[in-house]
Design an enzyme around this catalytic site. Structure first.
Site, PDB file in Angstrom:
ATOM      1  N   ARG A   1       0.908  -1.044   0.534  1.00  0.00           N
ATOM      2  CA  ARG A   1       0.240  -0.170   0.445  1.00  0.00           C
ATOM      3  C   ARG A   1       1.118   1.304  -0.116  1.00  0.00           C
ATOM      4  O   ARG A   1       2.176   1.272   0.543  1.00  0.00           O
ATOM      5  CB  ARG A   1      -0.935  -0.104   1.023  1.00  0.00           C
ATOM      6  CG  ARG A   1      -1.963  -1.399   1.218  1.00  0.00           C
ATOM      7  CD  ARG A   1      -2.959  -0.441  -0.176  1.00  0.00           C
ATOM      8  NE  ARG A   1      -3.991  -2.000  -0.180  1.00  0.00           N
ATOM      9  CZ  ARG A   1      -4.647  -2.054  -1.329  1.00  0.00           C
ATOM     10  NH1 ARG A   1      -4.064  -1.176  -2.387  1.00  0.00           N
ATOM     11  NH2 ARG A   1      -5.355  -3.134  -1.624  1.00  0.00           N
TER      12      ARG A   1
ATOM     13  N   HIS B   1      -0.316   0.767 -10.447  1.00  0.00           N
ATOM     14  CA  HIS B   1      -1.693  -0.170  -9.350  1.00  0.00           C
ATOM     15  C   HIS B   1      -2.206  -1.689  -9.988  1.00  0.00           C
ATOM     16  O   HIS B   1      -2.756  -1.567 -10.401  1.00  0.00           O
ATOM     17  CB  HIS B   1      -2.230   0.878  -8.742  1.00  0.00           C
ATOM     18  CG  HIS B   1      -2.541   0.089  -7.399  1.00  0.00           C
ATOM     19  ND1 HIS B   1      -2.891   1.072  -6.359  1.00  0.00           N
ATOM     20  CD2 HIS B   1      -3.563  -0.790  -7.321  1.00  0.00           C
ATOM     21  CE1 HIS B   1      -3.373   0.309  -5.157  1.00  0.00           C
ATOM     22  NE2 HIS B   1      -3.527  -0.992  -5.693  1.00  0.00           N
TER      23      HIS B   1
END
Length: 309
Positions: free
Chosen positions: A224, A272
């Site tokens: 993250r 991502h």
């Protein structure tokens, strides 16, 4: 009653076709065409707008389209009494393991250095040792970390793993807790971060952690964005403590124009993209939870909101 689909990256019609194949008669609505909010009892979402789920008065379950739910948990309007489930499916796991293997091999085979050599028109042969000579350390040994370890083990890499609580996985040295972090890092050449985001792991990739790695170590970060202290990474790269970093997640996404990560010679950026679910596989998992919800049975992959995953 109906299921509301919310995502700016997933193809809703592919998910509709697969979900209705598993759950005939399912009514799926695609945001922003919500219709009557009172008719929606389930939501299948990725990064829903803040406050959207709170406006569904009869919502009974929230199914995430990804393994991470930290962004939703930061929404102060997220209904506290509605079960929230992560997506754990074989395609999501397999694609993450592919990503990790790809970039471990990139560093092991010096592809990052060859790319820099090409930009500088420099010809130099570099021959790697056997995979066992490269020590790969995985931060986070949940579903994703454990499978990445399995794939890397199949290629012969020397493996180490660290997790909050002690794990026992074949073919790797496992460490845990605060006391286990330093010895884990001390013999890690390529550090892979696949941790969940919790208060304890926020900012864990910082100057103190980098200082415990061998000189010239590399980072593959697919956890993250908030795990990483960006200024500390840049400093570690610029002073040569780290030799390279592959980053798939960021504090701000999309990564802003002009951010120093874009042009740094030792950083590879991906948007991502490390892990994703194929609808034909992920829909079966979601459909199982839909049937469980309708039958009053326990839901799979329920998030513990206190732990954050």
């Amino acid at each position: 009653m109906a299921l509301l689909f919310v995502s700016h990256v997933d193809e809703p019609e592919l998910w509709r076709a697969e979900l209705t194949r598993h759950v005939p008669g399912l009514e799926m609505r695609v945001h922003p065409e919500t219709g009557d909010p009172a008719e929606i009892d389930m939501a299948l979402v990725w990064l829903p707008p803040e406050g959207l789920l709170a406006g569904l008065p009869n919502l009974r379950a929230i199914f995430s389209l990804g393994a991470g739910v930290d962004a939703m948990l930061r929404d102060p309007t997220l209904p506290a009494d509605v079960p929230l489930c992560r997506l754990v499916d074989s395609s999501l796991t397999a694609t993450m393991s592919e990503y990790v293997l790809l970039h471990v091999l990139k560093y092991h085979r010096f592809q990052d250095r060859y790319a820099r050599d090409q930009r500088h028109e420099h010809w130099q042969l570099r021959l790697p040792g056997p995979p066992a000579s490269t020590r790969v350390g995985i931060l986070g040994l949940g579903v994703l970390g454990s499978d990445a370890a399995r794939v890397l083990r199949g290629h012969g890499f020397s493996l180490r793993g660290w997790s909050r609580t002690q794990k026992d996985l074949p073919g790797m040295a496992c460490f845990s807790g605060e006391d286990g972090l330093a010895p884990f890092l001390a013999e890690t050449d390529i550090l892979v971060c696949l941790l969940p985001l919790t208060p304890e792991t926020t900012g864990i990739l910082n100057c103190d952690l980098f200082g415990l790695l061998p000189d010239g170590a590399r980072l593959i970060h697919a956890g993250r964005g908030a795990h990483l202290v960006e200024a500390d990474l840049l400093a570690a790269l610029d002073r040569g403590k780290l030799a390279g970093a592959t980053l798939d997640v960021f504090t701000q996404e999309p990564l802003p124009e002009g951010h120093p990560f874009w042009r740094h010679e030792a950083i590879d950026v991906t948007p991502h993209a490390a892990s994703y679910s194929h609808p034909e596989i992920g829909a079966a998992v979601v459909a199982d939870n839909i049937r469980r919800l309708r039958a009053g049975q326990p839901l799979l992959h329920l998030v513990n909101r206190t732990r954050g995953y």
